[in-house]
Write a protein that holds these residues in place. Structure first.
Motif, PDB file in Angstrom:
ATOM      1  N   ASN A  75       1.128  -1.171  -0.031  1.00 13.05           N
ATOM      2  CA  ASN A  75       0.290  -0.152  -0.078  1.00 13.05           C
ATOM      3  C   ASN A  75       0.865   1.034   0.294  1.00 13.05           C
ATOM      4  OD1 ASN A  75      -2.664   1.709   0.239  1.00 13.05           O
ATOM      5  ND2 ASN A  75      -2.698   1.592   2.266  1.00 13.05           N
ATOM      6  N   ARG A 105       2.930   3.355  -6.053  1.00 14.21           N
ATOM      7  CA  ARG A 105       1.727   3.014  -6.292  1.00 14.21           C
ATOM      8  C   ARG A 105       0.944   2.772  -4.522  1.00 14.21           C
ATOM      9  NH1 ARG A 105       2.802   2.253 -10.991  1.00 14.21           N
ATOM     10  NH2 ARG A 105       2.221  -0.496 -10.884  1.00 14.21           N
ATOM     11  N   ASN A 106       0.261   3.275  -4.208  1.00 12.27           N
ATOM     12  CA  ASN A 106      -0.755   2.410  -2.118  1.00 12.27           C
ATOM     13  C   ASN A 106      -1.853   2.355  -3.598  1.00 12.27           C
ATOM     14  OD1 ASN A 106      -2.570   4.813  -4.009  1.00 12.27           O
ATOM     15  ND2 ASN A 106      -1.853   5.837  -1.358  1.00 12.27           N
ATOM     16  N   THR A 107      -3.123   1.612  -3.011  1.00 15.91           N
ATOM     17  CA  THR A 107      -4.354   0.883  -3.833  1.00 15.91           C
ATOM     18  C   THR A 107      -5.234   2.078  -3.911  1.00 15.91           C
ATOM     19  OG1 THR A 107      -5.324   1.051  -1.399  1.00 15.91           O
ATOM     20  CG2 THR A 107      -4.440  -1.527  -2.136  1.00 15.91           C
ATOM     21  N   ALA A 108      -4.965   3.372  -4.000  1.00 19.27           N
ATOM     22  CA  ALA A 108      -5.692   4.471  -4.714  1.00 19.27           C
ATOM     23  C   ALA A 108      -5.393   4.881  -5.542  1.00 19.27           C
ATOM     24  CB  ALA A 108      -5.927   5.268  -3.410  1.00 19.27           C
ATOM     25  N   GLY A 109      -4.339   4.660  -5.669  1.00 20.26           N
ATOM     26  CA  GLY A 109      -3.018   5.008  -7.293  1.00 20.26           C
ATOM     27  C   GLY A 109      -2.342   5.702  -7.254  1.00 20.26           C
ATOM     28  N   ALA A 110      -1.644   6.472  -5.773  1.00 18.51           N
ATOM     29  CA  ALA A 110      -1.194   7.598  -5.596  1.00 18.51           C
ATOM     30  C   ALA A 110       0.542   6.938  -4.886  1.00 18.51           C
ATOM     31  CB  ALA A 110      -1.524   8.252  -4.333  1.00 18.51           C
TER      32      ALA A 110
END
Length: 137
Positions: A75, A105-110
């Motif tokens: 994450n 990248r984290n799970t939100a794509g950031a």
């Protein structure tokens, strides 16, 4: 009586765990010229290479390890994990001393800037780099 046996068993298990962790850490003490290499035309994973001293005090030049097998992206954070494959979701990968840094990248794509000290995960076993009891390339 059973309490003493349980306590002794727990100490033995903890000692075995500690030995395993120690065997796969601390490579910087006996390895020099530590460098990182990105995936290339022959391999699709990141590598760390170093010149490491073996048990006979001879130097094994340019021993390498696939660090995608040692680290993962959790994450957006680099973590030690067997067969982690961090390289598929991290960019701007660099090694400063023994500290591996990347933007993952984290799970939100950031993308999150993260780092981990490879010296706590990678060890030198008789001149070969190891992590999680997996050997050098």
């Amino acid at each position: 009586m059973q309490t003493k046996n349980f306590a002794a068993l727990a100490l033995v298990a903890l000692a075995q765990f500690s030995v395993g962790v120690f065997a796969n850490s601390g490579y910087a003490a006996s390895c020099k010229n530590i460098q990182i290499y990105p995936p290339d035309g022959n391999t699709n994973y990141w590598k760390i290479a170093a010149d490491c001293t073996n048990n006979a005090q001879q130097t094994n030049l340019n021993t390498k390890i696939n660090i995608d097998s040692c680290f993962s992206n959790s994450n957006g954070s680099l973590v030690a994990q067997l067969n982690g494959s961090f390289g598929s979701s991290c960019t701007n990968v660099i090694l400063t001393g023994t500290v591996l840094s990347a933007s993952c990248r984290n799970t939100a794509g950031a993308s999150i800037n993260t780092s981990i000290d490879t010296n706590n995960v990678i060890g030198n076993a008789n001149g070969a780099l190891y992590c999680f009891n997996q050997g050098a390339l």
